[in-house]
Design a protein around this motif. Sequence first.
Motif, PDB file in Angstrom:
ATOM      1  N   ASN A  54      29.181  35.652  19.514  1.00 37.43           N
ATOM      2  CA  ASN A  54      28.357  34.634  20.155  1.00 37.43           C
ATOM      3  C   ASN A  54      29.175  33.468  20.675  1.00 37.43           C
ATOM      4  OD1 ASN A  54      26.140  36.107  19.478  1.00 37.43           O
ATOM      5  ND2 ASN A  54      25.662  34.953  17.635  1.00 37.43           N
ATOM      6  N   ASP A  55      30.184  33.077  19.900  1.00 37.82           N
ATOM      7  CA  ASP A  55      30.939  31.881  20.240  1.00 37.82           C
ATOM      8  C   ASP A  55      31.612  31.983  21.598  1.00 37.82           C
ATOM      9  OD1 ASP A  55      33.881  30.291  19.539  1.00 37.82           O
ATOM     10  OD2 ASP A  55      31.989  29.270  19.209  1.00 37.82           O
ATOM     11  N   ARG A  56      31.839  33.191  22.073  1.00 36.38           N
ATOM     12  CA  ARG A  56      32.558  33.365  23.326  1.00 36.38           C
ATOM     13  C   ARG A  56      31.658  33.263  24.554  1.00 36.38           C
ATOM     14  NH1 ARG A  56      36.986  38.165  22.322  1.00 36.38           N
ATOM     15  NH2 ARG A  56      38.318  36.990  20.941  1.00 36.38           N
ATOM     16  N   VAL A  57      30.384  33.283  24.373  1.00 36.72           N
ATOM     17  CA  VAL A  57      29.497  33.308  25.535  1.00 36.72           C
ATOM     18  C   VAL A  57      28.559  32.115  25.510  1.00 36.72           C
ATOM     19  CG1 VAL A  57      29.599  35.773  25.943  1.00 36.72           C
ATOM     20  CG2 VAL A  57      28.001  34.914  24.276  1.00 36.72           C
ATOM     21  N   MET A 110      39.910  26.884  14.833  1.00 39.90           N
ATOM     22  CA  MET A 110      39.614  26.508  13.458  1.00 39.90           C
ATOM     23  C   MET A 110      40.682  26.977  12.482  1.00 39.90           C
ATOM     24  SD  MET A 110      36.730  25.011  13.982  1.00 39.90           S
ATOM     25  CE  MET A 110      36.188  24.725  12.299  1.00 39.90           C
ATOM     26  N   ARG A 111      41.338  28.069  12.846  1.00 40.71           N
ATOM     27  CA  ARG A 111      42.190  28.727  11.859  1.00 40.71           C
ATOM     28  C   ARG A 111      43.133  29.685  12.575  1.00 40.71           C
ATOM     29  NH1 ARG A 111      39.657  33.156   7.658  1.00 40.71           N
ATOM     30  NH2 ARG A 111      41.140  32.943   5.932  1.00 40.71           N
ATOM     31  N   MET A 147      32.764  32.667  13.906  1.00 37.32           N
ATOM     32  CA  MET A 147      33.973  32.481  14.699  1.00 37.32           C
ATOM     33  C   MET A 147      34.313  33.721  15.512  1.00 37.32           C
ATOM     34  SD  MET A 147      36.468  30.460  12.027  1.00 37.32           S
ATOM     35  CE  MET A 147      36.386  31.737  10.762  1.00 37.32           C
ATOM     36  N   ALA A 148      35.019  33.500  16.598  1.00 37.06           N
ATOM     37  CA  ALA A 148      35.597  34.589  17.374  1.00 37.06           C
ATOM     38  C   ALA A 148      37.053  34.745  16.962  1.00 37.06           C
ATOM     39  CB  ALA A 148      35.501  34.281  18.869  1.00 37.06           C
ATOM     40  N   LYS A 149      37.508  35.979  16.832  1.00 31.21           N
ATOM     41  CA  LYS A 149      38.891  36.257  16.434  1.00 31.21           C
ATOM     42  C   LYS A 149      39.627  36.915  17.593  1.00 31.21           C
ATOM     43  CE  LYS A 149      39.979  39.736  13.717  1.00 31.21           C
ATOM     44  NZ  LYS A 149      40.207  40.616  12.537  1.00 31.21           N
ATOM     45  N   THR A 150      40.742  36.313  17.995  1.00 27.21           N
ATOM     46  CA  THR A 150      41.495  36.808  19.143  1.00 27.21           C
ATOM     47  C   THR A 150      42.911  37.173  18.730  1.00 27.21           C
ATOM     48  OG1 THR A 150      40.230  35.365  20.618  1.00 27.21           O
ATOM     49  CG2 THR A 150      42.294  36.277  21.470  1.00 27.21           C
ATOM     50  N   PRO A 151      43.337  38.415  18.956  1.00 27.34           N
ATOM     51  CA  PRO A 151      44.723  38.796  18.657  1.00 27.34           C
ATOM     52  C   PRO A 151      45.662  38.283  19.739  1.00 27.34           C
ATOM     53  CG  PRO A 151      43.538  40.667  19.576  1.00 27.34           C
ATOM     54  CD  PRO A 151      42.539  39.551  19.447  1.00 27.34           C
ATOM     55  N   THR A 152      46.659  37.510  19.354  1.00 27.14           N
ATOM     56  CA  THR A 152      47.586  36.955  20.334  1.00 27.14           C
ATOM     57  C   THR A 152      48.930  36.710  19.666  1.00 27.14           C
ATOM     58  OG1 THR A 152      47.865  35.212  22.004  1.00 27.14           O
ATOM     59  CG2 THR A 152      46.800  34.581  19.938  1.00 27.14           C
ATOM     60  N   VAL A 153      49.745  35.835  20.258  1.00 28.53           N
ATOM     61  CA  VAL A 153      51.090  35.564  19.759  1.00 28.53           C
ATOM     62  C   VAL A 153      51.246  34.062  19.565  1.00 28.53           C
ATOM     63  CG1 VAL A 153      53.569  35.773  20.221  1.00 28.53           C
ATOM     64  CG2 VAL A 153      52.002  37.589  20.937  1.00 28.53           C
ATOM     65  N   ASP A 194      46.143  36.079  14.628  1.00 31.79           N
ATOM     66  CA  ASP A 194      44.747  36.052  15.047  1.00 31.79           C
ATOM     67  C   ASP A 194      44.336  34.589  15.115  1.00 31.79           C
ATOM     68  OD1 ASP A 194      44.079  38.814  15.268  1.00 31.79           O
ATOM     69  OD2 ASP A 194      44.045  38.954  13.083  1.00 31.79           O
ATOM     70  N   VAL A 195      43.787  34.183  16.248  1.00 32.50           N
ATOM     71  CA  VAL A 195      43.307  32.812  16.420  1.00 32.50           C
ATOM     72  C   VAL A 195      41.788  32.827  16.299  1.00 32.50           C
ATOM     73  CG1 VAL A 195      43.133  30.853  17.995  1.00 32.50           C
ATOM     74  CG2 VAL A 195      45.258  32.160  17.873  1.00 32.50           C
ATOM     75  N   TRP A 196      41.273  32.022  15.367  1.00 37.61           N
ATOM     76  CA  TRP A 196      39.837  31.975  15.084  1.00 37.61           C
ATOM     77  C   TRP A 196      39.246  30.723  15.727  1.00 37.61           C
ATOM     78  CZ3 TRP A 196      37.677  35.738  11.670  1.00 37.61           C
ATOM     79  CH2 TRP A 196      38.620  36.585  11.065  1.00 37.61           C
ATOM     80  N   THR A 197      38.219  30.904  16.546  1.00 42.54           N
ATOM     81  CA  THR A 197      37.612  29.773  17.238  1.00 42.54           C
ATOM     82  C   THR A 197      36.121  29.690  16.941  1.00 42.54           C
ATOM     83  OG1 THR A 197      37.319  31.155  19.209  1.00 42.54           O
ATOM     84  CG2 THR A 197      39.262  29.739  19.136  1.00 42.54           C
ATOM     85  N   LYS A 198      35.640  28.468  16.923  1.00 43.29           N
ATOM     86  CA  LYS A 198      34.210  28.192  16.797  1.00 43.29           C
ATOM     87  C   LYS A 198      33.893  27.018  17.710  1.00 43.29           C
ATOM     88  CE  LYS A 198      30.677  26.559  13.539  1.00 43.29           C
ATOM     89  NZ  LYS A 198      30.419  26.076  12.163  1.00 43.29           N
ATOM     90  N   ASN A 199      32.853  27.166  18.509  1.00 44.05           N
ATOM     91  CA  ASN A 199      32.480  26.113  19.445  1.00 44.05           C
ATOM     92  C   ASN A 199      33.666  25.720  20.321  1.00 44.05           C
ATOM     93  OD1 ASN A 199      30.785  24.329  20.700  1.00 44.05           O
ATOM     94  ND2 ASN A 199      30.945  22.740  19.133  1.00 44.05           N
TER      95      ASN A 199
END
Length: 571
Positions: free
Chosen positions: A491-494, A266-267, A240-246, A257-262
């Motif tokens: 990887n998930d971001r590209v 996700m979380r 997963m990619a982890k992005t700090p946001t609000v 932190d927003v966790w994304t996959k594909n």
Amino acid sequence: MPQVTIDGNVHEFEPGQKVLQLSLDAGTEIPHFCYHPSLSVPANCRQCLVKAGTPLFDRETKEPVLDENGEQKINYFPKLMPSCALDVTEGMVVHTQLSSTEVAEAQADNLEIMLANHPLDCPICDQAGQCPLQIQAYKYGPEGSRFEFEKVHKPKRVQLGPNVVLDAERCINCTRCTRFTAEITETHQLTIINRGDKNHPMTAPGEVFDDAYSMCTTDICPVGALTEDYFRFQARVWEMAKTPTVSDFGGIGINVDVWTKNNQVMRITPRENLDVNEYWMPDAARLVFSTYNENRASGPRLNGAPTTWDVAAREAGELLKAAGSNVLFLGSATATVEDNEMLMRLASAVGAEAPRFIDRRGSQEGDDWLVSSDPAPNTAGCLRLGMAPVDPALLAGAVASADLVYILQDDPVAAGLLTEADLAGTPVVLHTTHTTQQTPATVELPITMSVETVGTYVNETGRAQLLRPAKMVRAMNRSLLMALGTGQSRNDRVGTPFDRWHDEDNKVDCLPGWATIPQIAKALGHDLAVKSPAALMKEIAQRPAFAGATHGAMATLGVPLETADAPQLSA
């Protein structure tokens, strides 16, 4: 200021500080499990042991006692001390595992004891890859285990409540979870039962762990004993990619932190910001994750039929041109400051009355902590821009007298302020996020959600905070790509069509308001284009109500805005 020496380095400290926290603040890692800066200090895991002593003085003369080299002798404690509970004192000398073989061996022995009955679950454990026990076992533990007997068995897959699952065999009895329910939420729903190597956390008989903040225990659990029910076996942390946001969950502005996959969320987990949410977030703010993935409006529509962005922008421009200045503009407390600002500029360009917004303050019950009575994340931002709340009693009449209704990221029909009959015969331009919206639209322009855009929210205490995109949309522009960090992170971001994690269907065909509104204005002959949302916010930050709130200044923790001349935020 008083000074302490840690591993040969001198540090200044404030009276009352503990050795462990001082070391961590100074960049010296001391392994630990039970300690948490917001909880009491039980010192029960014994992993943070250090060798410590104080300067030796002659009891009669009070003069320093010197060694053969003329240096003051250190009177070390007879045993290693838990650094989490050890007060720092003037002249104290501390040796961590970095400078003391005795400390390093003690920490390795302690880890070996912890792992004696710990199951070898790493390949199937959700905590793998982000597990403090796993990490510290690799860094400070023994090479292998000398325990060759059957391990103690405890309850597994215990549904403590609707959101938390317990695997008692993995528990190391750090008691973080029980202290959280006792000291932070004060629900006292968890306690340690049984004794010796049979003990583990549990609810009282017949009780359900339904604390509104129950999943915070999964955040602070240093092993995989407590896991989030909705996220079990969904993804590995390294996938997963982890992005700090609000978070857009209400007016508090919880840092997450927003966790994304594909390209799917996700979380969602809390991100530390001591001025906003400290280390915590309510369960409800996590469980909105599916709204970013499901029922999303994708691609512009004209009278319900799919169309292109150019055609939709041109048609919206024609409707605005036909309506002249008789346009009812509705902003949104869910949209960013930048999007609302662009809407205000569009209204000014056509000579219409300034936009108003639907004020939802008081529409839900808050808890006087992290659940606000305002479900919208940017009410304060709208007020600081000069937007006034719409009068619900007058809205239907305003619609009836308007030649066009232009709505930014809101649903007045679902809010109960309008009916479809109220809008019958009046063309509507609508920037929407979901296909479930109830407000009918002539021109429908899908708009990005908070996890897909760059922008600013102002929380109810007046802190401006920066949103960062965690998901890609189909029409990525330069500002979104730069904020997303494409090509610089996981990887998930590209993803490309040749990558196994790439799925074009997971990219929503939507655009931020700061990108689409200038396109509509261009069709009218007005130039509202901005170089980037950062440049737009830099202009807005010149105003007293937003002074200093540039994207660079907000960074990851936000900027507190002046409140002396701020609009009244009480409901």
